[in-house]
Design a protein around this motif. Structure first.
Motif, PDB file in Angstrom:
ATOM      1  N   SER A  83      75.202 -18.979   5.110  1.00 25.14           N
ATOM      2  CA  SER A  83      73.852 -18.227   6.140  1.00 25.14           C
ATOM      3  C   SER A  83      73.914 -19.460   6.959  1.00 25.14           C
ATOM      4  N   VAL A  84      74.047 -19.582   8.632  1.00 24.47           N
ATOM      5  CA  VAL A  84      74.030 -20.764   8.959  1.00 24.47           C
ATOM      6  C   VAL A  84      72.602 -20.338  10.762  1.00 24.47           C
ATOM      7  N   ALA A  85      72.330 -21.242  11.013  1.00 24.75           N
ATOM      8  CA  ALA A  85      71.597 -20.969  12.009  1.00 24.75           C
ATOM      9  C   ALA A  85      71.623 -22.362  13.219  1.00 24.75           C
ATOM     10  N   LEU A  86      71.296 -22.562  14.279  1.00 21.44           N
ATOM     11  CA  LEU A  86      71.295 -23.439  15.342  1.00 21.44           C
ATOM     12  C   LEU A  86      69.524 -23.398  15.593  1.00 21.44           C
ATOM     13  N   ALA A  87      68.939 -24.663  15.616  1.00 18.83           N
ATOM     14  CA  ALA A  87      67.698 -25.058  15.565  1.00 18.83           C
ATOM     15  C   ALA A  87      67.423 -25.809  15.921  1.00 18.83           C
ATOM     16  N   ARG A  88      65.803 -25.624  17.437  1.00 18.18           N
ATOM     17  CA  ARG A  88      65.631 -26.944  17.756  1.00 18.18           C
ATOM     18  C   ARG A  88      64.548 -27.707  16.292  1.00 18.18           C
ATOM     19  N   LEU A  89      64.786 -29.294  16.478  1.00 18.69           N
ATOM     20  CA  LEU A  89      63.988 -29.675  15.437  1.00 18.69           C
ATOM     21  C   LEU A  89      62.896 -31.019  16.028  1.00 18.69           C
ATOM     22  N   PRO A  90      62.567 -31.341  15.119  1.00 18.58           N
ATOM     23  CA  PRO A  90      61.524 -33.080  16.062  1.00 18.58           C
ATOM     24  C   PRO A  90      62.755 -33.641  16.096  1.00 18.58           C
ATOM     25  N   LEU A  91      62.328 -34.665  17.186  1.00 19.38           N
ATOM     26  CA  LEU A  91      63.304 -36.117  17.306  1.00 19.38           C
ATOM     27  C   LEU A  91      62.906 -36.741  15.993  1.00 19.38           C
ATOM     28  N   GLY A  92      64.065 -37.340  15.851  1.00 18.28           N
ATOM     29  CA  GLY A  92      63.704 -38.000  13.818  1.00 18.28           C
ATOM     30  C   GLY A  92      64.702 -37.477  12.568  1.00 18.28           C
ATOM     31  N   VAL A  93      64.635 -36.618  13.160  1.00 13.84           N
ATOM     32  CA  VAL A  93      65.337 -34.895  12.181  1.00 13.84           C
ATOM     33  C   VAL A  93      67.065 -35.828  11.682  1.00 13.84           C
ATOM     34  N   LYS A 132      75.850 -30.828  11.825  1.00 20.07           N
ATOM     35  CA  LYS A 132      75.889 -30.429  13.589  1.00 20.07           C
ATOM     36  C   LYS A 132      76.114 -29.352  13.718  1.00 20.07           C
ATOM     37  N   PRO A 133      75.815 -28.683  14.632  1.00 17.43           N
ATOM     38  CA  PRO A 133      75.335 -27.913  15.407  1.00 17.43           C
ATOM     39  C   PRO A 133      76.841 -26.952  16.056  1.00 17.43           C
ATOM     40  N   VAL A 134      77.912 -27.558  15.314  1.00 14.05           N
ATOM     41  CA  VAL A 134      79.097 -26.433  14.930  1.00 14.05           C
ATOM     42  C   VAL A 134      79.882 -26.271  13.821  1.00 14.05           C
ATOM     43  N   PHE A 135      79.083 -25.462  13.938  1.00 17.59           N
ATOM     44  CA  PHE A 135      80.156 -24.820  12.020  1.00 17.59           C
ATOM     45  C   PHE A 135      81.760 -24.363  11.675  1.00 17.59           C
ATOM     46  N   ALA A 136      82.092 -23.714  12.472  1.00 20.73           N
ATOM     47  CA  ALA A 136      83.513 -22.934  12.396  1.00 20.73           C
ATOM     48  C   ALA A 136      84.634 -23.415  14.098  1.00 20.73           C
ATOM     49  N   ARG A 137      85.649 -24.346  14.129  1.00 26.74           N
ATOM     50  CA  ARG A 137      86.244 -23.213  15.562  1.00 26.74           C
ATOM     51  C   ARG A 137      87.989 -23.829  14.572  1.00 26.74           C
ATOM     52  N   HIS A 138      88.634 -23.060  15.124  1.00 30.61           N
ATOM     53  CA  HIS A 138      90.216 -23.102  15.347  1.00 30.61           C
ATOM     54  C   HIS A 138      90.549 -22.834  13.976  1.00 30.61           C
ATOM     55  N   GLY A 139      90.244 -21.553  13.766  1.00 34.52           N
ATOM     56  CA  GLY A 139      89.619 -21.273  12.465  1.00 34.52           C
ATOM     57  C   GLY A 139      89.860 -22.180  10.823  1.00 34.52           C
ATOM     58  N   LYS A 140      88.669 -23.051  11.334  1.00 34.28           N
ATOM     59  CA  LYS A 140      88.856 -23.904  10.065  1.00 34.28           C
ATOM     60  C   LYS A 140      87.061 -24.223   9.971  1.00 34.28           C
ATOM     61  N   GLY A 141      86.098 -23.875   9.218  1.00 30.70           N
ATOM     62  CA  GLY A 141      85.197 -24.395   9.366  1.00 30.70           C
ATOM     63  C   GLY A 141      85.073 -26.062   8.782  1.00 30.70           C
ATOM     64  N   LEU A 142      83.764 -26.344   8.997  1.00 31.56           N
ATOM     65  CA  LEU A 142      83.835 -27.783   9.869  1.00 31.56           C
ATOM     66  C   LEU A 142      82.701 -28.383   9.265  1.00 31.56           C
ATOM     67  N   GLU A 158      79.002 -19.783  14.905  1.00 31.23           N
ATOM     68  CA  GLU A 158      79.691 -20.634  14.097  1.00 31.23           C
ATOM     69  C   GLU A 158      80.672 -22.394  15.205  1.00 31.23           C
ATOM     70  N   ALA A 159      80.220 -21.796  16.493  1.00 27.12           N
ATOM     71  CA  ALA A 159      81.512 -21.900  16.949  1.00 27.12           C
ATOM     72  C   ALA A 159      80.239 -23.087  18.238  1.00 27.12           C
ATOM     73  N   GLY A 160      79.129 -22.752  17.438  1.00 25.41           N
ATOM     74  CA  GLY A 160      78.149 -23.579  18.014  1.00 25.41           C
ATOM     75  C   GLY A 160      77.597 -23.239  19.890  1.00 25.41           C
ATOM     76  N   MET A 161      78.379 -22.289  20.381  1.00 21.70           N
ATOM     77  CA  MET A 161      77.468 -21.890  21.500  1.00 21.70           C
ATOM     78  C   MET A 161      76.579 -21.727  21.461  1.00 21.70           C
ATOM     79  N   ASN A 162      75.809 -21.750  22.805  1.00 25.98           N
ATOM     80  CA  ASN A 162      74.428 -21.272  22.856  1.00 25.98           C
ATOM     81  C   ASN A 162      74.754 -19.472  23.867  1.00 25.98           C
ATOM     82  N   LEU A 163      73.158 -19.043  23.764  1.00 28.85           N
ATOM     83  CA  LEU A 163      73.140 -17.504  24.033  1.00 28.85           C
ATOM     84  C   LEU A 163      72.107 -17.146  24.520  1.00 28.85           C
ATOM     85  N   TYR A 164      72.488 -17.154  25.990  1.00 29.23           N
ATOM     86  CA  TYR A 164      70.990 -17.292  27.138  1.00 29.23           C
ATOM     87  C   TYR A 164      70.352 -15.959  26.630  1.00 29.23           C
TER      88      TYR A 164
END
Length: 363
Positions: free
Chosen positions: A321-331, A352-362, A235-241
């Protein structure tokens, strides 16, 4: 044989469901993963992050070493305790690991690396030291008298709860800005985290970790497992190695361009490859518009070509349902794309790749 943290017995005493996480015996939840997630967004929760590997890097050559080793510029760190997030890259520009570096003095930095990549990372760093012939000693704080545990306390009430347990730490920590750490007696307390909420990550001598964990329990801090940690960081848009980036992925294609310093004349491992190849993909968010669940590796169809989800799940905060995605340039943000879920193309909104932070949906 799975590795165990100093808090393993405490997790089992609480009835945690334990899983193999990169070779570590770790709690995935203590009951309801959803309740653990909401506790961090609305109140306060804590995580055992003792499997992470803190490494003290000490010596007259340490600043030069880190200037060459990582993509971000440690020269920006001027105040003791200040930290930055970055990555070690290979010569092809792929991510060996993402990490946090704390500046403690001109001859002493602390690096926090991922659990599953720790042995590989330490070998990589040792090889670079040998190659560059720099006077630096690397000490992992995992074994022996310097061994530590790490507890992340996160949420809108996290700091107040920590001060209730550690009143002696309040004066030193109440005015700390983001990404700072400070030594308080035997504790190293940092304003870092992996949830998008305020709080502290507390490094504590291994023999005192369980007592601190239990003291936090007694003041109402909810224990949380890997399940909630994953939905919170998503939700916070943070990457997972290993999911959102790895040795085959450039940080420029993983939404981590902000952690890469290409402007200064400083050279670092992988810089030439980044300059030669540039950015090939966008790292964006998706919000599913149809019924279903977004997951890693699902294909995404766009007007500009095909992309792929790197991390996806149901968002307890947004109830979608939300996701982080690698998308083509131009999207573009606001576009509608299609995700292949079990052979069906379902509609998703690019965000934007950040969905929620500090208790709120974005979104």
């Amino acid at each position: 044989m799975l590795k165990t943290t100093v808090l393993n017995a405490a997790h089992r005493a609480l009835g945690a469901r334990m899983v193999d996480f990169g070779g570590w015996d770790m709690p995935v939840n203590y009951g309801s993963q959803i309740e653990e997630h909401h506790a961090v967004r609305r109140d306060c929760g804590m995580f055992d992050v003792s499997h992470m590997c803190a490494v003290d890097a000490v010596g007259p050559g340490v600043k030069t070493f880190l200037l060459r080793l990582i993509a971000n510029n440690v020269g920006k760190l001027k105040t003791p305790g200040k930290a930055l997030y970055s990555a070690m890259l290979n010569e092809a520009g792929g991510v060996v690991d993402d990490l946090i570096v704390y500046y403690l003095s001109d001859s002493h930095y602390r690096i926090v690396i991922n659990a599953g990549t720790a042995d590989k990372d330490l070998d990589w760093m040792a090889a670079r030291l040998g190659e560059w012939q720099l006077d630096v000693t690397l000490t992992p704080l995992r074994m022996g008298p310097k061994a530590v545990g790490m507890i992340a306390v996160q949420g809108p009430k996290a700091k107040a709860k920590v001060w209730e347990v550690l009143p002696e730490a309040k004066a030193a920590t109440e005015n700390l800005g983001p990404f700072f750490g400070v030594q308080v007696g035997q504790l190293f307390i940092a304003t870092t985290g992996y949830t998008g909420e305020d709080g502290f990550e507390i490094t504590v001598p291994a023999g005192k970790a369980e007592a601190l964990w239990n003291a936090l329990l007694e003041v109402g801090v909810k224990p949380c497992g890997l399940g909630a940690r994953d939905t919170l960081r998503l939700e916070a848009g943070m990457n997972l190695y290993g999911q959102d980036m790895d040795e085959t992925v450039s940080p420029l294609d993983a939404g981590l361009a902000w952690t890469v310093d290409l402007k200064s004349e400083r050279d670092f491992v992988g810089k030439a490859a980044l300059l030669a190849h540039g950015q090939k993909w966008q790292f964006l968010g998706l919000k599913l518009l149809d019924k279903g669940v977004l997951r890693a590796h699902q294909k995404v169809t766009t007007a500009q070509g095909e992309g792929e989800i790197t991390s996806g799940s149901f968002s307890p905060t947004l109830e979608v349902s939300v996701a982080l995605a690698r998308l083509p340039l131009g999207v573009a943000i606001g576009d509608t794309v299609q995700v292949d879920i079990r052979g069906k193309l379902l509609n998703a909104l690019v965000t934007k790749p950040v969905f929620a932070r500090h208790g709120k949906g974005l979104i």
